[in-house]
Write a protein that holds these residues in place. Structure first.
Motif, PDB file in Angstrom:
ATOM      1  N   ARG A 407       0.902  -0.918   0.391  1.00 13.30           N
ATOM      2  CA  ARG A 407      -0.178   0.177   0.003  1.00 13.30           C
ATOM      3  C   ARG A 407       0.643   0.987   0.215  1.00 13.30           C
ATOM      4  O   ARG A 407       2.078   1.531   0.012  1.00 13.30           O
ATOM      5  CB  ARG A 407      -0.788  -0.397   1.350  1.00 13.30           C
ATOM      6  N   THR A 429      -3.603   4.192  -0.407  1.00 15.90           N
ATOM      7  CA  THR A 429      -4.326   3.740  -1.800  1.00 15.90           C
ATOM      8  C   THR A 429      -3.094   2.302  -1.984  1.00 15.90           C
ATOM      9  O   THR A 429      -2.433   1.924  -0.803  1.00 15.90           O
ATOM     10  CB  THR A 429      -3.491   4.105  -3.381  1.00 15.90           C
ATOM     11  N   THR A 430      -3.719   1.493  -3.350  1.00 12.96           N
ATOM     12  CA  THR A 430      -3.124   0.503  -3.537  1.00 12.96           C
ATOM     13  C   THR A 430      -2.407   0.698  -4.958  1.00 12.96           C
ATOM     14  O   THR A 430      -2.996   0.489  -6.042  1.00 12.96           O
ATOM     15  CB  THR A 430      -3.684  -0.821  -3.211  1.00 12.96           C
ATOM     16  N   GLN A 437     -11.549  -2.795  -6.734  1.00 14.79           N
ATOM     17  CA  GLN A 437     -11.357  -3.870  -5.126  1.00 14.79           C
ATOM     18  C   GLN A 437     -12.741  -4.156  -4.735  1.00 14.79           C
ATOM     19  O   GLN A 437     -13.761  -3.965  -4.217  1.00 14.79           O
ATOM     20  CB  GLN A 437     -10.556  -2.934  -4.307  1.00 14.79           C
ATOM     21  N   ARG A 524      -8.721  -2.027   2.139  1.00  8.79           N
ATOM     22  CA  ARG A 524      -7.338  -1.549   2.319  1.00  8.79           C
ATOM     23  C   ARG A 524      -7.021   0.008   1.594  1.00  8.79           C
ATOM     24  O   ARG A 524      -5.844   0.326   1.459  1.00  8.79           O
ATOM     25  CB  ARG A 524      -7.120  -2.527   1.196  1.00  8.79           C
ATOM     26  N   ARG A 525      -8.481   1.001   1.508  1.00 10.79           N
ATOM     27  CA  ARG A 525      -8.061   1.814   1.083  1.00 10.79           C
ATOM     28  C   ARG A 525      -8.903   2.942   2.302  1.00 10.79           C
ATOM     29  O   ARG A 525      -9.556   2.720   2.719  1.00 10.79           O
ATOM     30  CB  ARG A 525      -8.249   2.422  -0.317  1.00 10.79           C
ATOM     31  N   ASP A 581      -9.088   3.935  -6.754  1.00 16.14           N
ATOM     32  CA  ASP A 581      -8.401   2.554  -7.573  1.00 16.14           C
ATOM     33  C   ASP A 581      -7.663   3.236  -9.021  1.00 16.14           C
ATOM     34  O   ASP A 581      -6.821   3.056  -8.693  1.00 16.14           O
ATOM     35  CB  ASP A 581      -9.338   2.217  -7.670  1.00 16.14           C
TER      36      ASP A 581
END
Length: 615
Positions: A407, A429-430, A437, A524-525, A581
């Motif tokens: 990340r 973010t990723t 996602q 994850r965000r 994303d």
């Protein structure tokens, strides 16, 4: 006795105040003296200086008095300030008789006595003032019998400063350069100059980047260093040759220009307690104005800012980003009350400053922390600048650092020039994602906020340090916070939190550390924007904000994929959008977006004026 070839007072001291006439003739004043109120004095009390190939500059009485008054204005202690002002008045009146000359020499000796017990900065100011007074007496042939001893004391102070100069502390540099230039016909004084100038040049080369960013913490320290270098440059130019070469001159020019960008209203330096008097920055403004062109117009605009309107003029660029120095300076304009932002991301915790007009609003470390459940996510590398955009309407800086698990932590600082708004936004973010996602199992999406209280939360915390003297008071029923001192200064709006104090998901609280924003999300965000409205006239007007629904091909997206917000203060409205994303064509509030970031003003008829759009 002094070393390095400086003679003792028995064979070479200060110049004679008058010429001695033969016994059978009347005493005639020296025509080379500055003042015509000279009276005769026996030559035995003031032996003359030996001739030198390097003549010392002539020091006029008004100039010496002005220099001493300037040193008095800069003194930090009241006792030294009064003593130097009395010395300046005595020099201004002149030495028309031996008794008055003795009074001036006694005042010089008192200044040197005061300097020994004064703080370092005041010590060298007192020595510099004494140097100007003694130089006038020497060149105008007013020096008495104690002048040689006073010069020996000044040389001793300069030699005591040499270890400091060699160690890279050029604080006494201006005094040493002044002494060396005003008495350069004396070898012991002339030999002091190389050490002082080398220390100053070394500091400029060491602390200043190619674009003029001074590598010290805080705007006040940056301006202080630029002012110190400027005064040394001015003294050297007024007493002979330049203090340094062309390469150092270019670095000084850029550093002085950047210092002008950081000055408050009326050209004064902003510190934690308010504004410093103009006398501290006036030499800097004069030197920058002497460069001419856009620099001159910028210095004049800062010294005498306009309230509003007027004919457009071309100035230096108001924004600067030096990626090598990891510093960004943002300035909304050159009018009175405009916002200025400084971001220094050389350290793991960036330093943030926000000033409005003559008041510092935010000053200090911009703390942050991220935890996934009980696991803290720490930065794995230094900050790097990923985006810099500046135009007439807005300025944006985005810096990033990697986090564990692939990340990335992103910080955004956006300055809206005319709106007097600063947006501080953090995002997790990723990078490298190629599609939407999915939400982890057990964390169902309910509503726009994208969490129903299940699963492992991602907890984010950020603290903005308020300047000393400011207080913050949260609203009773809603989540905004008002910041004020003697009057309202700004409103802080946590846009990703519900406007009303209902439900869970985070908070905006005030403590001794500053304004702390706490926010949590599942997935994850995360996107956490803090909207700082610094327009005092909007405070108290109708206020609201909403998190908007973002649609992608007629499907509403959760908050961990894209976030949109509407802010209203009075009759003014703004739209904010951030993709978490990947950019693609999406819709919010009837506005199509295909970028990663957008901020715009909502017009009265509903369309959006795009102020800043980042692909």
């Amino acid at each position: 006795k002094l070393n390095r070839g400086f003679p003792s007072p028995t064979n070479q001291t200060m110049p004679s105040r008058t010429r001695t006439a033969p016994r059978d003739q009347a005493t005639v004043p020296d025509p080379a003296t500055e003042d015509r109120d000279t009276v005769a004095r026996p030559a035995t009390t003031t032996p003359a200086l030996a001739p030198s190939a390097a003549p010392a500059p002539r020091v006029r009485r008004p100039e010496a008095a002005r220099r001493i008054r300037t040193a008095a204005d800069l003194a930090g202690t009241l006792e030294l300030r009064d003593r130097l002002r009395r010395l300046a008045e005595q020099v201004k009146k002149g030495a028309s008789d031996p008794q008055r000359a003795e009074f001036i020499e006694a005042a010089i000796a008192d200044c040197l006595d005061e300097a020994r017990a004064a703080p370092p900065a005041d010590r060298w100011l007192a020595c510099e003032a004494a140097t100007w007074a003694l130089a006038w007496m020497a060149r105008a042939r007013r020096a008495g019998g104690s002048a040689g001893g006073l010069l020996e004391r000044l040389v001793g102070e300069a030699r005591a400063a040499e270890p400091l100069l060699s160690a890279g502390a050029p604080l006494p540099g201006r005094f040493v350069v002044t002494l060396a230039r005003l008495f350069r016909d004396i070898e012991a004084c002339r030999l002091l100059e190389p050490t002082a100038t080398a220390a100053v040049v070394t500091e400029i080369e060491r602390l200043t980047s190619a674009r003029g960013v001074v590598n010290v913490a805080g705007s006040a320290a940056m301006v202080d260093r630029a002012c110190r270098w400027t005064t040394i440059r001015e003294v050297a130019a007024a007493t002979g040759e330049p203090a340094w070469g062309e390469a150092t001159e270019r670095r000084w020019r850029e550093a002085a220009t950047n210092a002008v960008r950081l000055l408050g209203d009326d050209g004064r330096r902003i510190v934690s307690g308010g504004l410093m008097p103009l006398r501290f920055t006036e030499p800097l403004l004069d030197a920058v104005a002497a460069l001419g062109g856009r620099r001159k117009r910028a210095a004049e605009a800062v010294r005498r800012p306009r309230s509003a309107g007027g004919k457009p003029r071309r100035f230096i660029r108001r924004d600067l980003h030096d990626a090598a120095a990891a510093v960004a300076i943002m300035r909304a304009g050159w009018r009175r009350g405009d916002l200025r932002v400084l971001v220094d991301y050389r350290q793991a915790v960036p330093h943030l400053e926000i000033a409005a007009g003559d008041r510092m609003l935010v000053e200090g470390p911009w703390q942050w922390s991220v935890a996934e459940g009980a696991t803290a996510l720490e930065a794995e590398a230094p900050w790097t600048a990923s985006c810099w955009e500046s135009d007439r309407q807005a300025t944006l800086l985005e810096i990033t650092t990697p986090l564990p698990g692939g990340r990335q932590f992103e910080r955004q600082v956006v300055l809206l020039h005319q709106e007097r708004v600063v947006l501080l936004a953090d995002a997790i973010t990723t990078p490298g994602a190629t599609g939407p996602q999915t939400v982890p199992a057990g964390a169902a999406i309910t509503g726009r906020h994208g969490d129903d209280g299940r699963g492992t939360p991602l907890v984010y915390r950020s603290t903005v340090k308020l300047a000393p003297g400011l207080e913050a008071e949260p609203a009773e029923e809603t989540r905004e916070a008002l910041v004020f001192d003697t009057r309202m200064r700004l409103m802080a709006l946590p846009l990703a939190l519900p406007e009303w104090r209902v439900g869970r998901g985070g908070s905006l609280e005030h403590s001794a550390d500053g304004l702390t924003l706490v926010q949590q999300s599942f997935g994850r965000r995360l996107y956490a924007p803090l909207w700082l409205d610094c327009h005092a006239e909007r405070i108290g007007r109708p206020l609201t904000w909403r998190q908007l629904t973002v649609a992608d091909t007629r499907v509403n997206l959760p908050a961990h994929q894209a976030a949109g917000f509407r802010v209203q203060a009075g009759r003014e409205q703004w739209l904010l959008y951030r993709s978490l994303d990947f950019p693609r064509n999406r819709t919010l509030l009837g506005c199509n977006v295909s970028c990663e970031f957008l901020v715009g003003r909502i017009r009265p008829h509903g369309t959006v004026k795009r102020m800043l759009e980042i692909q």
